[in-house]
Design a protein around this motif. Structure first.
Motif, short mmCIF file in Angstrom:
data_model
loop_
_atom_site.label_atom_id
_atom_site.label_comp_id
_atom_site.label_asym_id
_atom_site.label_seq_id
_atom_site.Cartn_x
_atom_site.Cartn_y
_atom_site.Cartn_z
N CYS A 66 5.92 -7.89 6.79
CA CYS A 66 5.91 -7.50 5.75
C CYS A 66 4.53 -7.19 5.03
O CYS A 66 3.62 -7.91 5.24
N ALA A 67 4.63 -5.98 4.34
CA ALA A 67 3.25 -5.62 3.52
C ALA A 67 3.58 -5.08 2.28
O ALA A 67 4.67 -4.46 2.03
N ALA A 68 2.46 -5.43 1.38
CA ALA A 68 2.55 -5.02 -0.17
C ALA A 68 1.43 -3.97 -0.36
O ALA A 68 0.31 -4.17 0.12
N ARG A 69 1.87 -2.91 -0.68
CA ARG A 69 0.87 -1.86 -1.28
C ARG A 69 0.58 -1.75 -2.70
O ARG A 69 1.47 -1.93 -3.52
N ARG A 70 -0.52 -1.82 -3.22
CA ARG A 70 -0.89 -1.95 -4.74
C ARG A 70 -0.52 -0.45 -5.46
O ARG A 70 -1.27 -0.04 -6.48
N TYR A 71 0.25 0.04 -5.00
CA TYR A 71 0.63 1.38 -5.41
C TYR A 71 2.47 1.58 -5.34
O TYR A 71 2.77 1.01 -4.36
N SER A 72 2.96 2.06 -6.24
CA SER A 72 4.49 2.16 -6.31
C SER A 72 4.93 3.31 -5.17
O SER A 72 6.08 3.12 -4.75
N HIS A 73 4.16 4.19 -4.85
CA HIS A 73 4.65 5.36 -3.85
C HIS A 73 4.42 4.62 -2.52
O HIS A 73 3.73 3.74 -2.17
N VAL A 74 5.46 5.39 -1.59
CA VAL A 74 5.48 4.82 -0.13
C VAL A 74 4.46 5.49 0.71
O VAL A 74 3.54 6.34 0.06
N GLY A 75 3.97 4.72 1.75
CA GLY A 75 2.78 4.90 2.45
C GLY A 75 3.22 4.50 4.04
O GLY A 75 3.96 3.33 4.02
N GLU A 76 2.71 5.26 4.91
CA GLU A 76 3.04 4.56 6.34
C GLU A 76 1.96 4.19 7.26
O GLU A 76 2.34 3.73 8.38
N ARG A 77 0.63 4.08 6.75
CA ARG A 77 -0.51 3.69 7.48
C ARG A 77 -0.75 2.21 7.01
O ARG A 77 -0.52 1.67 5.97
#
Length: 124
Positions: free
Chosen positions: A96-107
């Motif tokens: 599981c990973a969290a991104r500090r932006y609400s928009h999706v990302g795949e990298r």
């Protein structure tokens, strides 16, 4: 700082189902896009699925489309990965990973925090 703890992995026969969960710490969970990645034995880690902060946008890797579904419950600070029709080639450690932006990302580089992973093994 966000801490992520995955659960729900295990051993399942081909054609079976599992649901992975990822519980996140912190008060701003809904501002993070959340993703699932996996690493199979001898292979690099790969993207599986992602959901936007509000839950309205999702993406799934072609290899899992129609079989896996990502979702989230912001009230519970939890993201899920429902995995159906599992195949032996789905065997991997799932992260599981969290991104500090609400928009999706795949990298992988899009993500700032990672869990320790949970093993999924699909027997033939």
């Amino acid at each position: 700082q966000v801490q992520l703890v995955e659960s729900g992995g295990g051993l399942v026969q081909a054609g079976g189902s599992l649901r992975l969960s990822c519980a996140a710490s912190g008060r701003t969970f809904s501002t993070y896009a959340m993703g699932w990645f996996r690493r199979a034995p001898g292979k690099e880690r790969e993207f599986v699925a992602v959901v936007s902060g509000g839950g309205g946008s999702t993406r799934h890797a072609d290899s899992v489309k129609g079989r896996f579904t990502i979702s989230r419950d912001n009230a519970k600070n939890t993201v899920y990965l429902q995995m159906n029709s599992l195949k032996p080639e789905d065997t991997a450690v799932y992260y599981c990973a969290a991104r500090r932006y609400s928009h999706v990302g795949e990298r992988e580089s899009d993500y700032d925090y990672w869990g320790q992973g949970t093993q999924v093994t699909v027997s033939s």
